[in-house]
Design a protein around this motif. Sequence first.
Motif, short mmCIF file in Angstrom:
data_model
loop_
_atom_site.label_atom_id
_atom_site.label_comp_id
_atom_site.label_asym_id
_atom_site.label_seq_id
_atom_site.Cartn_x
_atom_site.Cartn_y
_atom_site.Cartn_z
N LEU A 158 33.01 35.44 32.42
CA LEU A 158 34.19 35.05 31.63
C LEU A 158 35.13 36.25 31.52
O LEU A 158 34.69 37.36 31.19
CB LEU A 158 33.74 34.61 30.23
N GLU A 159 36.40 36.03 31.77
CA GLU A 159 37.37 37.14 31.73
C GLU A 159 38.73 36.57 31.31
O GLU A 159 39.12 35.48 31.70
CB GLU A 159 37.42 37.79 33.12
N LYS A 160 39.44 37.38 30.48
CA LYS A 160 40.71 36.91 29.91
C LYS A 160 41.87 37.00 30.90
O LYS A 160 42.82 36.22 30.83
CB LYS A 160 41.02 37.77 28.68
N TYR A 161 41.80 37.98 31.81
CA TYR A 161 42.97 38.21 32.68
C TYR A 161 42.71 37.69 34.10
O TYR A 161 41.72 38.05 34.73
CB TYR A 161 43.35 39.69 32.68
N ARG A 162 43.67 36.86 34.55
CA ARG A 162 43.55 36.18 35.85
C ARG A 162 43.33 37.19 36.99
O ARG A 162 42.52 36.96 37.88
CB ARG A 162 44.82 35.35 36.10
N LYS A 163 44.08 38.30 36.92
CA LYS A 163 43.99 39.30 37.99
C LYS A 163 42.53 39.79 38.17
O LYS A 163 42.02 39.87 39.28
CB LYS A 163 44.91 40.47 37.63
N HIS A 164 41.89 40.12 37.03
CA HIS A 164 40.52 40.62 37.11
C HIS A 164 39.55 39.51 37.54
O HIS A 164 38.61 39.76 38.30
CB HIS A 164 40.07 41.22 35.78
N LEU A 165 39.79 38.30 37.02
CA LEU A 165 38.88 37.20 37.38
C LEU A 165 38.97 36.92 38.89
O LEU A 165 37.94 36.72 39.54
CB LEU A 165 39.19 35.93 36.59
N ARG A 166 40.19 36.97 39.44
CA ARG A 166 40.35 36.80 40.89
C ARG A 166 39.60 37.92 41.62
O ARG A 166 38.95 37.69 42.63
CB ARG A 166 41.84 36.87 41.30
N GLY A 167 39.72 39.12 41.07
CA GLY A 167 39.01 40.28 41.65
C GLY A 167 37.50 40.05 41.63
O GLY A 167 36.81 40.35 42.62
N ALA A 168 37.00 39.51 40.51
CA ALA A 168 35.55 39.24 40.41
C ALA A 168 35.16 38.20 41.47
O ALA A 168 34.10 38.32 42.11
CB ALA A 168 35.21 38.73 39.01
N GLU A 169 36.01 37.19 41.67
CA GLU A 169 35.71 36.16 42.67
C GLU A 169 35.68 36.78 44.08
O GLU A 169 34.80 36.47 44.88
CB GLU A 169 36.75 35.04 42.61
N MET A 170 36.64 37.68 44.33
CA MET A 170 36.69 38.33 45.65
C MET A 170 35.43 39.19 45.85
O MET A 170 34.84 39.21 46.92
CB MET A 170 37.94 39.22 45.77
N ASN A 171 35.04 39.91 44.80
CA ASN A 171 33.83 40.74 44.90
C ASN A 171 32.60 39.89 45.15
O ASN A 171 31.73 40.24 45.97
CB ASN A 171 33.64 41.57 43.62
N ALA A 172 32.51 38.75 44.44
CA ALA A 172 31.35 37.87 44.60
C ALA A 172 31.31 37.27 46.01
O ALA A 172 30.25 37.16 46.62
CB ALA A 172 31.39 36.75 43.56
N LEU A 173 32.50 36.96 46.51
CA LEU A 173 32.60 36.42 47.88
C LEU A 173 32.09 37.48 48.86
O LEU A 173 31.28 37.20 49.74
CB LEU A 173 34.07 36.11 48.15
N SER A 174 32.55 38.71 48.65
CA SER A 174 32.15 39.81 49.53
C SER A 174 30.64 40.09 49.42
O SER A 174 30.00 40.44 50.41
CB SER A 174 32.99 41.03 49.14
N ALA A 175 30.09 39.88 48.22
CA ALA A 175 28.65 40.12 48.03
C ALA A 175 27.81 38.93 48.53
O ALA A 175 26.58 39.02 48.57
CB ALA A 175 28.36 40.36 46.54
N GLY A 176 28.47 37.82 48.84
CA GLY A 176 27.75 36.64 49.32
C GLY A 176 27.12 35.83 48.20
O GLY A 176 26.17 35.07 48.42
N VAL A 177 27.65 35.97 46.96
CA VAL A 177 27.05 35.24 45.84
C VAL A 177 28.10 34.41 45.08
O VAL A 177 27.87 34.02 43.93
CB VAL A 177 26.32 36.20 44.85
N TYR A 178 29.22 34.13 45.74
CA TYR A 178 30.31 33.40 45.08
C TYR A 178 29.83 32.07 44.49
O TYR A 178 30.16 31.71 43.37
CB TYR A 178 31.45 33.18 46.08
N ASP A 179 29.00 31.34 45.25
CA ASP A 179 28.56 30.01 44.78
C ASP A 179 27.41 30.08 43.78
O ASP A 179 26.93 29.06 43.31
CB ASP A 179 28.20 29.12 45.98
N LYS A 180 26.99 31.29 43.43
CA LYS A 180 25.88 31.43 42.45
C LYS A 180 26.43 31.69 41.04
O LYS A 180 25.67 31.77 40.07
CB LYS A 180 24.97 32.62 42.81
N ILE A 181 27.76 31.90 40.93
CA ILE A 181 28.35 32.31 39.65
C ILE A 181 29.45 31.33 39.26
O ILE A 181 30.22 30.89 40.11
CB ILE A 181 28.95 33.75 39.79
N GLU A 182 29.52 31.02 37.94
CA GLU A 182 30.64 30.21 37.44
C GLU A 182 31.68 31.17 36.89
O GLU A 182 31.36 32.00 36.02
CB GLU A 182 30.17 29.29 36.31
#
Length: 365
Positions: A247-271
């Motif tokens: 959970l994150e308040k700022y869209r920029k950081h949340l998008r960053g978290a999604e990009m990091n998760a994608l890069s780590a190969g765990v995007y579909d493991k996290i809401e």
Amino acid sequence: MRLLLTTSQGIEDLAKAEVENLLSELGVPFRVEEKPLGVEGRVLAEVGEAFYTDEKGRKRELSVGTYLNERSRLLHRVIVEMASDRFEGIGEDEPEKALGRIEDFVASLPVERFVKVSESFAVRSFRKGEHKITSLDISRTVGKAIFDRLSRFGTPRVNLDHPAVIFRTELVGEVFFLGIDTTGDSSLHKRPWRVYDHPAHLKASIANALIELAEPDGGSFIDPFCGSGTIPIELALRGYSGRVICLEKYRKHLRGAEMNALSAGVYDKIEFILGDATKLSEYVDRVDFAVSNLPYGLKIGRKSMIPKLYMDFFGELAKVLEKRGVFITTEKKAIEKAIEENGFEIKHHRLIGHGGLMVHTYVIE
Ligand code: SAM
């Protein structure tokens, strides 16, 4: 073999437990010690030789250093220790004397047993404490001593940018270590998955220490101030079977978290949820574990808003948290007030070194 393992100050016990687990899996004899010679942020592992059988049935030596580099989540570096000693009074020594002591010590070591003379090398140094010498001085002196020693056996080659072998020295107070750094120039806490660099991101080693302290058992898990997603991503990378929320308040950081998760190969493991942690109960009815690196008001936002932010957040957390929370912050007074006034109990407290600060860490229930 003696391995000097580096990690963050304050999590040596957790790093020791991780190394013991990993070495047990190898079935080699070992002994692991926290803070060797009293040095914080260090763990020493004495490990017997490990072998495996290759596809042709031949017995091969297994590199324990490589194994720890690949498997550890809490370590920063794996260094094959060549020698260590306590240099009484080195802090007061004039530069020439201090460097002379270090040079004599290194010159007496059988460096040629650890490397091939033909391999290019460089010396990297770390120094902490009060000394009249710099880490650059130490690198130069140790480099010269190694060069002179290896010259007896052939023609050594120095390559400061892309060395085949990195010698690492550490001078922490009066304690001096010399070893071969098997990790390379980039510390293990700098994860290759990090494609979005949050200005206040947590070291991955500390994220894992917080996860260890939370002892998640497969129940639902949230980082309510998830920034670039370090904690949820590291949990998902462990193959966690439960629900993981970022959970994150700022869209920029949340998008960053999604990009990091994608890069780590765990995007579909996290809401991923864009939202305000002070309204936590609007997004989750209940959650078993909450682990977070709270905003400190240093790099983002203002310090004056922290007490109210913490009070509002812990008020919401009290409505949804079922099992355990782990939080890290510099803001001791504000967090302790918010924890206590919202009916939580502090089960454990420790200080962890992060970004040059000693940061307060709480386990609450
Ligand atoms: N652990 C994160 C990482 O490794 O990237 C960094 C967390 S950072 C210390 C705190 C985060 O909380 C920031 O990304 C900030 O935008 C976010 N934040 C601040 N106020 C918030 C709120 N009310 N609700 C949710 N997130 C908030």
